[in-house]
Design a protein around this motif. Structure first.
Motif, PDB file in Angstrom:
ATOM      1  N   VAL A  76       0.850  -1.189   0.000  1.00  0.00           N
ATOM      2  CA  VAL A  76       0.000   0.000   0.000  1.00  0.00           C
ATOM      3  C   VAL A  76       0.889   1.244   0.000  1.00  0.00           C
ATOM      4  N   ILE A  77       0.482   2.257  -0.731  1.00  0.00           N
ATOM      5  CA  ILE A  77       1.107   3.573  -0.561  1.00  0.00           C
ATOM      6  C   ILE A  77       0.220   4.315   0.420  1.00  0.00           C
ATOM      7  N   ARG A  78       0.836   4.767   1.506  1.00  0.00           N
ATOM      8  CA  ARG A  78       0.059   5.367   2.589  1.00  0.00           C
ATOM      9  C   ARG A  78       0.576   6.756   2.903  1.00  0.00           C
ATOM     10  N   LYS A  79      -0.270   7.515   3.610  1.00  0.00           N
ATOM     11  CA  LYS A  79       0.117   8.836   4.091  1.00  0.00           C
ATOM     12  C   LYS A  79       0.080   8.811   5.613  1.00  0.00           C
ATOM     13  N   GLN A  80       1.134   9.371   6.211  1.00  0.00           N
ATOM     14  CA  GLN A  80       1.178   9.517   7.659  1.00  0.00           C
ATOM     15  C   GLN A  80       1.408  10.983   7.989  1.00  0.00           C
ATOM     16  N   LYS A  81       0.835  11.403   9.094  1.00  0.00           N
ATOM     17  CA  LYS A  81       1.031  12.764   9.579  1.00  0.00           C
ATOM     18  C   LYS A  81       1.781  12.680  10.899  1.00  0.00           C
TER      19      LYS A  81
END
Length: 150
Positions: A99-104
């Motif tokens: 998965v390509i994910r976004k984290q903050k």
């Protein structure tokens, strides 16, 4: 004499050979145009309704929206992806577990693109290029322009 010839031509009924050839030619041209239109509609519908194409388009749109007015950006070497700082917040867009994910701020996990086999990111100047390989063998590439805040 000229009037007699015109009178004879007007009295003739039916098609001539040349009329038939002309009408057949026009029909063939219109049939070819119809085939081209149908093929174009088919390929357009296939691209628009393909879930992977839609998912890829949404991924590109989402990431491009984040790459406006960033403070700094870098390509990660340990885990394929990018890390950027925007308005004091740190964001990661990276590949992890198919998965390509976004984290903050290195917390949470928001999936952006699924069924990804590999991700490669390169940066040249203000252009970032994503190379994505999916499990079905399809490969996608997109270059995005990064704008920096003042």
């Amino acid at each position: 004499m000229y009037r007699d010839l015109i009178g004879k031509l007007k009295k003739q009924n039916g098609y001539t050979f040349i009329d038939g050839i002309l009408q057949l030619s026009v029909f063939i041209i219109f049939a070819q145009i119809l085939v081209l239109i149908m093929w174009s509609l088919y390929t357009t519908e296939k691209k628009v309704t393909d879930p992977q194409e839609v998912e890829w388009g949404l991924f590109i749109q989402y990431v491009e929206a984040y790459l406006n007015n960033v403070d700094s950006i870098m390509v990660q070497k340990s885990q394929p992806g990018i890390r950027f700082i925007k308005e004091g917040e740190e964001f990661d867009v990276e590949y992890a577990s198919n998965v390509i994910r976004k984290q903050k701020n290195r917390l949470g996990n928001e999936p952006l693109l699924l069924n990804v086999q590999a991700l490669k990111v390169s940066m040249e100047g203000q252009n970032i290029t994503f190379f994505v390989t999916f499990f079905n063998g399809q490969q996608k590439e997109h270059t995005m322009y990064v704008t920096y805040s003042k």
